[in-house]
Design an enzyme around this catalytic site. Sequence first.
Site, PDB file in Angstrom:
ATOM      1  N   GLY A 135       0.778  -1.244   0.000  1.00 27.85           N
ATOM      2  CA  GLY A 135       0.000   0.000   0.000  1.00 27.85           C
ATOM      3  C   GLY A 135       0.805   1.288   0.000  1.00 27.85           C
ATOM      4  O   GLY A 135       0.226   2.368   0.077  1.00 27.85           O
ATOM      5  N   TRP A 137       2.506   2.934  -2.362  1.00 25.76           N
ATOM      6  CA  TRP A 137       2.217   3.865  -3.469  1.00 25.76           C
ATOM      7  C   TRP A 137       0.821   4.466  -3.306  1.00 25.76           C
ATOM      8  O   TRP A 137       0.619   5.650  -3.525  1.00 25.76           O
ATOM      9  CB  TRP A 137       2.328   3.139  -4.827  1.00 25.76           C
ATOM     10  N   ASP A 154      -4.249  -5.590  -6.524  1.00 27.51           N
ATOM     11  CA  ASP A 154      -3.110  -6.494  -6.258  1.00 27.51           C
ATOM     12  C   ASP A 154      -3.645  -7.890  -5.969  1.00 27.51           C
ATOM     13  O   ASP A 154      -4.786  -8.052  -5.534  1.00 27.51           O
ATOM     14  CB  ASP A 154      -2.278  -6.010  -5.068  1.00 27.51           C
ATOM     15  N   ASP A 195       3.385  -0.837 -10.305  1.00 26.90           N
ATOM     16  CA  ASP A 195       4.599  -1.284  -9.606  1.00 26.90           C
ATOM     17  C   ASP A 195       4.575  -2.814  -9.539  1.00 26.90           C
ATOM     18  O   ASP A 195       5.248  -3.420  -8.714  1.00 26.90           O
ATOM     19  CB  ASP A 195       4.613  -0.673  -8.191  1.00 26.90           C
ATOM     20  N   LYS A 235       6.795   0.209 -13.648  1.00 31.45           N
ATOM     21  CA  LYS A 235       8.050  -0.378 -13.163  1.00 31.45           C
ATOM     22  C   LYS A 235       8.536  -1.404 -14.193  1.00 31.45           C
ATOM     23  O   LYS A 235       7.751  -2.263 -14.633  1.00 31.45           O
ATOM     24  CB  LYS A 235       7.824  -1.076 -11.815  1.00 31.45           C
TER      25      LYS A 235
HETATM   26  C1  SAM Z   1       6.967  -4.216  -5.472  1.00 31.12           C
HETATM   27  S1  SAM Z   1       5.442  -4.808  -4.902  1.00 31.12           S
HETATM   28  C2  SAM Z   1       4.445  -3.368  -4.945  1.00 31.12           C
HETATM   29  C3  SAM Z   1       4.706  -2.438  -3.808  1.00 31.12           C
HETATM   30  C4  SAM Z   1       3.655  -1.334  -3.726  1.00 31.12           C
HETATM   31  N1  SAM Z   1       3.696  -0.486  -4.883  1.00 31.12           N
HETATM   32  C5  SAM Z   1       3.847  -0.497  -2.494  1.00 31.12           C
HETATM   33  O1  SAM Z   1       4.380   0.602  -2.597  1.00 31.12           O
HETATM   34  O2  SAM Z   1       3.444  -0.924  -1.417  1.00 31.12           O
HETATM   35  C6  SAM Z   1       4.866  -5.673  -6.317  1.00 31.12           C
HETATM   36  C7  SAM Z   1       3.449  -6.153  -6.181  1.00 31.12           C
HETATM   37  O3  SAM Z   1       3.006  -6.627  -7.449  1.00 31.12           O
HETATM   38  C8  SAM Z   1       2.018  -7.579  -7.178  1.00 31.12           C
HETATM   39  N2  SAM Z   1       1.740  -8.386  -8.372  1.00 31.12           N
HETATM   40  C9  SAM Z   1       2.591  -9.160  -9.049  1.00 31.12           C
HETATM   41  N3  SAM Z   1       1.956  -9.791 -10.057  1.00 31.12           N
HETATM   42  C10 SAM Z   1       0.669  -9.363 -10.016  1.00 31.12           C
HETATM   43  C11 SAM Z   1      -0.481  -9.663 -10.782  1.00 31.12           C
HETATM   44  N4  SAM Z   1      -0.432 -10.525 -11.813  1.00 31.12           N
HETATM   45  N5  SAM Z   1      -1.663  -9.080 -10.458  1.00 31.12           N
HETATM   46  C12 SAM Z   1      -1.717  -8.218  -9.410  1.00 31.12           C
HETATM   47  N6  SAM Z   1      -0.653  -7.902  -8.638  1.00 31.12           N
HETATM   48  C13 SAM Z   1       0.527  -8.468  -8.931  1.00 31.12           C
HETATM   49  C14 SAM Z   1       2.592  -8.382  -6.049  1.00 31.12           C
HETATM   50  O4  SAM Z   1       1.568  -9.080  -5.358  1.00 31.12           O
HETATM   51  C15 SAM Z   1       3.268  -7.303  -5.216  1.00 31.12           C
HETATM   52  O5  SAM Z   1       2.465  -6.909  -4.137  1.00 31.12           O
END
Ligand code: SAM
Length: 286
Positions: A135, A137, A154, A195, A235
Amino acid sequence: MLTSYFPLSLSCGILGIPKKLSTLPQKSLYFTLGHSLHFFRFFFNQKRLLALKPFPKNKRIYNDQRGVVTQAQASHIRGSSSSIRWLKRQQSDPYTRMAREQGFAARSAFKLDQILNSYHVTRAQLIIDLGASPGGWTQVLHRRFPCAHIISVDKAPMTPIPNTTQLILDFTNTNTPRIIGNILRDRKIDLLVSDMAPSFCGHKQTDHIRLLALAELAFEFGKLTLKHGANAIFKINRGGTESQFKLLLQQYFERVCYAKPDASYKDSSELFVVALGFIGRNRDDE
Ligand SMILES: C[S@@+](CC[C@H](N)C(=O)[O-])C[C@H]1O[C@@H](n2cnc3c(N)ncnc32)[C@H](O)[C@@H]1O
């Protein structure tokens, strides 16, 4: 009767629980015992963390910021010297400390904050945040645009944030864009941020392709939902095909740049593509 009572009184003795307690119904005693065991497990793991010792397999472990370290982090931490370096870096990292002090769910919040500052993104009413868990972002977006409606998506659950519609969905699922579309109805979005990152397998090329595939999927969704003049942030990482993605975006946006915010570790291949001023149709079609 005897067999079920015996282990109970033995455990009471070991854990130093007063004998009076053993007159309580068995259910509540097991409840009390369960809590004591959780405490000992927590205490034991904290000690390991402070000593920076490798964690044994399949143990639940704790970090100093969010409590429980995720599965992905756990596999990173287990045993190797690089994992110990990672933990030490986390402990001394100023952004991890600032995130804790300022109540952000993740240090990554500062990456978005710095990008939005650098590119003067100051207005947005309808925002989509893809890959939003835990959370960080979304929190930045909410603090910057308090009146905006944010739709956060997510696979994993995230911190509850006001003015936010939180969808726990896999964005690669073909139904997900339709579900978000139903929420949007005919409204177009001002800002799309992604992200999203897959669970990295460690094979650089594979990880690069998977990450770029998620960014491309986010962009495909953006093509249908972005307002004229809207902005987007994706990203990605360095690995060979990032320039192709940038070229693709250049056909749809007035300005496209790579961004490497200060909060992104210098030695990581992580990179962001900032696309400003959505044109709304492919220049090749004109
Ligand atoms: C680097 S983290 C994001 C951090 C977030 N932006 C924050 O600031 O808290 C990457 C996120 O991408 C999500 N993710 C990866 N593949 C996904 C998908 N196919 N659908 C939805 N979310 C996905 C992961 O569950 C993970 O929580």
